[in-house]
Motif scaffolding. Structure first.
Motif, mmCIF file in Angstrom:
data_model
loop_
_atom_site.group_PDB
_atom_site.id
_atom_site.type_symbol
_atom_site.label_atom_id
_atom_site.label_comp_id
_atom_site.label_asym_id
_atom_site.label_seq_id
_atom_site.Cartn_x
_atom_site.Cartn_y
_atom_site.Cartn_z
ATOM 1 N N GLN A 247 0.861 -1.183 0.000
ATOM 2 C CA GLN A 247 0.000 0.000 0.000
ATOM 3 C C GLN A 247 0.898 1.234 0.000
ATOM 4 O OE1 GLN A 247 -3.295 -0.277 -0.335
ATOM 5 N NE2 GLN A 247 -3.114 -2.490 -0.339
ATOM 6 N N THR B 118 -10.602 5.731 -8.089
ATOM 7 C CA THR B 118 -11.058 6.831 -7.227
ATOM 8 C C THR B 118 -10.471 8.181 -7.639
ATOM 9 O OG1 THR B 118 -9.252 6.420 -5.648
ATOM 10 C CG2 THR B 118 -11.371 5.308 -5.237
ATOM 11 N N ALA C 51 -6.650 3.536 -7.664
ATOM 12 C CA ALA C 51 -7.620 3.010 -6.716
ATOM 13 C C ALA C 51 -7.301 3.539 -5.323
ATOM 14 C CB ALA C 51 -7.594 1.480 -6.726
ATOM 15 N N LYS D 198 -13.874 -0.352 -11.807
ATOM 16 C CA LYS D 198 -14.720 -0.311 -10.605
ATOM 17 C C LYS D 198 -13.964 0.239 -9.399
ATOM 18 C CE LYS D 198 -17.680 -4.254 -11.833
ATOM 19 N NZ LYS D 198 -18.087 -5.630 -11.447
ATOM 20 N N GLU D 199 -12.630 0.094 -9.399
ATOM 21 C CA GLU D 199 -11.830 0.485 -8.243
ATOM 22 C C GLU D 199 -11.333 1.924 -8.306
ATOM 23 O OE1 GLU D 199 -8.602 -2.209 -7.855
ATOM 24 O OE2 GLU D 199 -9.874 -3.986 -7.700
ATOM 25 N N VAL E 282 -4.115 1.409 -11.128
ATOM 26 C CA VAL E 282 -4.737 0.224 -11.717
ATOM 27 C C VAL E 282 -4.765 0.274 -13.236
ATOM 28 C CG1 VAL E 282 -6.105 -0.369 -9.686
ATOM 29 C CG2 VAL E 282 -7.032 1.247 -11.354
ATOM 30 N N ASN F 60 -3.063 -2.906 -13.977
ATOM 31 C CA ASN F 60 -2.434 -3.361 -12.727
ATOM 32 C C ASN F 60 -0.920 -3.515 -12.867
ATOM 33 O OD1 ASN F 60 -4.942 -3.553 -11.319
ATOM 34 N ND2 ASN F 60 -5.334 -5.510 -12.318
ATOM 35 N N ALA G 72 -12.753 -4.790 -13.894
ATOM 36 C CA ALA G 72 -12.557 -4.788 -12.438
ATOM 37 C C ALA G 72 -11.775 -3.555 -12.002
ATOM 38 C CB ALA G 72 -11.833 -6.058 -12.013
ATOM 39 N N ALA G 73 -10.783 -3.160 -12.816
ATOM 40 C CA ALA G 73 -9.970 -1.983 -12.485
ATOM 41 C C ALA G 73 -10.814 -0.715 -12.502
ATOM 42 C CB ALA G 73 -8.798 -1.866 -13.450
#
Length: 264
Positions: free
Chosen positions: A52, A236, A250, A233-234, A256, A161, A230-231
């Motif tokens: 992270q 932000t 994300a 959706k993440e 992502v 990713n 999927a990316a």
């Protein structure tokens, strides 16, 4: 004894080199240089090693600082003097989540509270230093801030990713963004997709994609399509990467998607 002396000498030289990096007479950092987001790559001379990635963002219009420490979100304001590149960030707050390892986040909060000066490091790099010019943290450029209007147009997906998509792909994922209507359309690699997105008041580079619909054909590279959807959706936030591409991030500062604008 000789081994110990060598170790001590090496440590002293490392410390002196780090100190010199804050005391150097390189090009001064201006307030406009700070604008954008920065990955925290070193704290007190130690490399940051975490899945992270901690980062710090500077909104120079509102004199606001925000970021992510590896567990919690950081937010607050900062003061700045262009004449001496002097910075004060002693009024920061954070969310209160508990994570298994908080030591690195505590070290980052401590470094930010002691920061008094900002120095230029290598290319796309700055150093946060204390009042004695001792280095506290090293930051590498994560992305530049950019207006939402710059996202208008067609974008080819070049990384998902962190993995580069091969040029040999028959159907490279792409999508078109309409900023006025706040809509998305394109191809995820096999199927056509359509959807909408929204932005939040803060941070200024927020970007959230609403549920995306797509056709249901089956193709050889369907796994890539699943990863792209999927990316999305993440996502932000967004920003301009140092290489001129756009990064979609994300929560937790994880990049992502990397996009390249399609030339007309």
């Amino acid at each position: 004894m000789r081994k110990m002396n060598k170790t001590m000498i090496y440590g002293m030289l490392t410390a002196l080199f780090a100190l010199a990096s804050c005391m150097g007479n390189g090009n001064p950092v201006s307030l406009s240089d700070l604008e954008g987001e920065w990955n925290v790559v070193e704290l007190a001379g130690q490399s940051v090693n975490t899945k992270q990635q901690p980062f710090i963002g500077f909104d120079t219009r509102e004199m606001r600082v925000y970021g992510y420490g590896g567990c919690n979100r950081l937010m607050g304001s900062f003061e700045w003097s262009d004449e001496s590149a002097r910075m004060v960030m002693d009024k920061l707050a954070s969310t209160m989540m508990a994570c298994p390892d908080m030591e690195q986040e505590k070290a980052l909060s401590h470094a930010l509270s002691l920061t008094k000066k900002v120095k230029r490091g290598d290319t796309d790099q700055i150093l946060l230093c204390d009042s004695l010019n001792q280095p506290l943290a090293k930051l590498n450029r994560r992305c530049f801030m950019m207006p939402l209007s710059d996202l208008q147009g067609i974008w080819d997906v070049v990384k998902v990713n962190g993995e580069v998509l091969p040029d040999s792909m028959e159907n490279r994922p792409f999508f078109s963004l309409d900023i006025t209507e706040k809509t998305l359309s394109g191809n995820a690699g096999c199927n056509q997709m359509n959807g909408k997105f929204k932005t939040l008041e803060k941070p200024s580079n927020s970007l959230v994609f609403l549920p995306i619909s797509s056709t249901r054909m089956t193709c050889p590279n369907i796994e890539t399509e699943f990863e792209v959807l999927a990316a999305l959706k993440e996502v932000t936030t967004f920003g301009m990467l140092p290489n001129g591409h756009v990064g979609l991030f994300a929560a937790g500062s994880v990049q992502v998607l990397e996009l390249a604008k399609r030339k007309n």
